[in-house]
Write a protein that holds these residues in place. Sequence first.
Motif, mmCIF file in Angstrom:
data_model
loop_
_atom_site.group_PDB
_atom_site.id
_atom_site.type_symbol
_atom_site.label_atom_id
_atom_site.label_comp_id
_atom_site.label_asym_id
_atom_site.label_seq_id
_atom_site.Cartn_x
_atom_site.Cartn_y
_atom_site.Cartn_z
ATOM 1 N N ASP A 75 -26.272 -5.527 -32.745
ATOM 2 C CA ASP A 75 -25.487 -4.322 -32.464
ATOM 3 C C ASP A 75 -24.615 -3.990 -33.675
ATOM 4 O OD1 ASP A 75 -23.555 -2.475 -31.678
ATOM 5 O OD2 ASP A 75 -23.352 -3.323 -29.671
ATOM 6 N N PRO A 76 -24.910 -2.879 -34.358
ATOM 7 C CA PRO A 76 -24.156 -2.557 -35.576
ATOM 8 C C PRO A 76 -22.661 -2.353 -35.330
ATOM 9 C CG PRO A 76 -25.642 -0.761 -34.988
ATOM 10 C CD PRO A 76 -25.934 -1.892 -34.064
ATOM 11 N N LEU A 77 -22.290 -1.830 -34.164
ATOM 12 C CA LEU A 77 -20.865 -1.636 -33.874
ATOM 13 C C LEU A 77 -20.171 -2.980 -33.673
ATOM 14 C CD1 LEU A 77 -21.011 1.451 -31.481
ATOM 15 C CD2 LEU A 77 -20.364 1.399 -33.896
ATOM 16 N N PHE A 78 -20.824 -3.902 -32.984
ATOM 17 C CA PHE A 78 -20.263 -5.242 -32.800
ATOM 18 C C PHE A 78 -20.097 -5.924 -34.149
ATOM 19 C CE2 PHE A 78 -21.042 -9.828 -32.502
ATOM 20 C CZ PHE A 78 -19.941 -10.204 -31.744
ATOM 21 N N LEU A 79 -21.124 -5.843 -34.977
ATOM 22 C CA LEU A 79 -21.068 -6.492 -36.284
ATOM 23 C C LEU A 79 -19.980 -5.887 -37.166
ATOM 24 C CD1 LEU A 79 -24.880 -6.967 -36.940
ATOM 25 C CD2 LEU A 79 -23.209 -8.691 -36.218
ATOM 26 N N ALA A 80 -19.796 -4.575 -37.076
ATOM 27 C CA ALA A 80 -18.735 -3.918 -37.853
ATOM 28 C C ALA A 80 -17.361 -4.392 -37.373
ATOM 29 C CB ALA A 80 -18.856 -2.402 -37.743
ATOM 30 N N ASP A 81 -17.177 -4.492 -36.054
ATOM 31 C CA ASP A 81 -15.913 -4.990 -35.513
ATOM 32 C C ASP A 81 -15.666 -6.435 -35.932
ATOM 33 O OD1 ASP A 81 -15.312 -2.627 -34.268
ATOM 34 O OD2 ASP A 81 -15.950 -3.276 -32.274
ATOM 35 N N LEU A 82 -16.714 -7.243 -35.892
ATOM 36 C CA LEU A 82 -16.603 -8.642 -36.284
ATOM 37 C C LEU A 82 -16.183 -8.759 -37.756
ATOM 38 C CD1 LEU A 82 -16.990 -11.629 -35.549
ATOM 39 C CD2 LEU A 82 -19.402 -11.369 -36.155
ATOM 40 N N LYS A 83 -16.830 -7.968 -38.604
ATOM 41 C CA LYS A 83 -16.503 -7.992 -40.032
ATOM 42 C C LYS A 83 -15.050 -7.552 -40.262
ATOM 43 C CE LYS A 83 -18.131 -6.334 -44.488
ATOM 44 N NZ LYS A 83 -19.138 -5.570 -45.211
ATOM 45 N N GLU A 84 -14.621 -6.520 -39.550
ATOM 46 C CA GLU A 84 -13.246 -6.032 -39.682
ATOM 47 C C GLU A 84 -12.242 -7.100 -39.237
ATOM 48 O OE1 GLU A 84 -10.381 -2.547 -37.834
ATOM 49 O OE2 GLU A 84 -12.551 -2.287 -37.745
ATOM 50 N N SER A 85 -12.534 -7.779 -38.123
ATOM 51 C CA SER A 85 -11.642 -8.835 -37.635
ATOM 52 C C SER A 85 -11.576 -9.995 -38.611
ATOM 53 C CB SER A 85 -12.110 -9.351 -36.267
ATOM 54 O OG SER A 85 -12.020 -8.337 -35.315
ATOM 55 N N MET A 86 -12.727 -10.396 -39.136
ATOM 56 C CA MET A 86 -12.766 -11.501 -40.098
ATOM 57 C C MET A 86 -11.961 -11.137 -41.349
ATOM 58 S SD MET A 86 -16.728 -12.684 -39.596
ATOM 59 C CE MET A 86 -16.729 -13.775 -41.002
ATOM 60 N N SER A 87 -12.081 -9.904 -41.790
ATOM 61 C CA SER A 87 -11.350 -9.453 -42.971
ATOM 62 C C SER A 87 -9.846 -9.452 -42.700
ATOM 63 C CB SER A 87 -11.827 -8.056 -43.357
ATOM 64 O OG SER A 87 -11.082 -7.567 -44.438
ATOM 65 N N ALA A 88 -9.456 -9.014 -41.504
ATOM 66 C CA ALA A 88 -8.038 -8.938 -41.160
ATOM 67 C C ALA A 88 -7.380 -10.314 -41.136
ATOM 68 C CB ALA A 88 -7.865 -8.250 -39.806
ATOM 69 N N PHE A 89 -8.128 -11.341 -40.772
ATOM 70 C CA PHE A 89 -7.557 -12.687 -40.651
ATOM 71 C C PHE A 89 -7.876 -13.582 -41.848
ATOM 72 C CE2 PHE A 89 -7.412 -11.218 -36.294
ATOM 73 C CZ PHE A 89 -6.174 -11.676 -35.889
ATOM 74 N N GLN A 90 -8.506 -13.044 -42.861
ATOM 75 C CA GLN A 90 -8.938 -13.844 -44.008
ATOM 76 C C GLN A 90 -7.764 -14.572 -44.673
ATOM 77 O OE1 GLN A 90 -10.909 -11.603 -47.056
ATOM 78 N NE2 GLN A 90 -11.728 -13.410 -48.040
ATOM 79 N N ILE A 91 -6.671 -13.888 -44.891
ATOM 80 C CA ILE A 91 -5.522 -14.506 -45.553
ATOM 81 C C ILE A 91 -4.945 -15.631 -44.696
ATOM 82 C CG2 ILE A 91 -3.156 -14.096 -46.334
ATOM 83 C CD1 ILE A 91 -4.110 -11.287 -47.189
ATOM 84 N N VAL A 92 -4.809 -15.396 -43.409
ATOM 85 C CA VAL A 92 -4.273 -16.411 -42.507
ATOM 86 C C VAL A 92 -5.207 -17.616 -42.457
ATOM 87 C CG1 VAL A 92 -3.588 -16.894 -40.127
ATOM 88 C CG2 VAL A 92 -3.063 -14.685 -41.145
ATOM 89 N N ASP A 93 -6.507 -17.363 -42.411
ATOM 90 C CA ASP A 93 -7.472 -18.463 -42.402
ATOM 91 C C ASP A 93 -7.363 -19.316 -43.656
ATOM 92 O OD1 ASP A 93 -8.436 -17.701 -39.940
ATOM 93 O OD2 ASP A 93 -10.170 -16.617 -40.739
ATOM 94 N N ILE A 94 -7.236 -18.678 -44.805
ATOM 95 C CA ILE A 94 -7.106 -19.411 -46.068
ATOM 96 C C ILE A 94 -5.838 -20.257 -46.054
ATOM 97 C CG2 ILE A 94 -6.669 -19.137 -48.543
ATOM 98 C CD1 ILE A 94 -8.570 -16.687 -48.431
ATOM 99 N N GLU A 95 -4.733 -19.674 -45.575
ATOM 100 C CA GLU A 95 -3.479 -20.413 -45.513
ATOM 101 C C GLU A 95 -3.593 -21.619 -44.591
ATOM 102 O OE1 GLU A 95 -0.615 -17.499 -44.343
ATOM 103 O OE2 GLU A 95 -0.508 -16.597 -46.342
ATOM 104 N N ALA A 96 -4.303 -21.480 -43.479
ATOM 105 C CA ALA A 96 -4.483 -22.581 -42.536
ATOM 106 C C ALA A 96 -5.268 -23.709 -43.188
ATOM 107 C CB ALA A 96 -5.179 -22.095 -41.272
ATOM 108 N N TRP A 97 -6.315 -23.371 -43.929
ATOM 109 C CA TRP A 97 -7.109 -24.397 -44.607
ATOM 110 C C TRP A 97 -6.281 -25.105 -45.664
ATOM 111 C CZ3 TRP A 97 -11.491 -26.566 -43.218
ATOM 112 C CH2 TRP A 97 -12.347 -25.875 -42.363
ATOM 113 N N GLU A 98 -5.461 -24.361 -46.397
ATOM 114 C CA GLU A 98 -4.643 -24.952 -47.453
ATOM 115 C C GLU A 98 -3.602 -25.906 -46.881
ATOM 116 O OE1 GLU A 98 -3.125 -21.574 -49.530
ATOM 117 O OE2 GLU A 98 -4.964 -21.278 -50.672
#
Length: 81
Positions: free
Chosen positions: A55-78
């Motif tokens: 589903d292209p709309l689901f995948l677009a939402d997923l990509k947007e969510s992943m992008s929005a949390f990318q900085i927080v995810d990196i900080e958590a790993w660090e």
Amino acid sequence: MLDIKRQFITDSEGKPVAVILPIQEFALIEDVLEKQIKDRTEDESLALMGEAIHDPLFLADLKESMSAFQIVDIEAWESEQ
């Protein structure tokens, strides 16, 4: 007084895919929706998840969510290292 009406959400082809209901209308069908989800088998749930990956709309939402949390995810790993 605020007058809220149903809002229909359509896909890129104009087909309705969802509806936003006023709370009063949602309350009338909430039990039916909850029962439908509870009665769904694991196989049915897995099949629906399998459909989502195409589903292209689901995948677009997923990509947007992943992008929005990318900085927080990196900080958590660090902080774990």
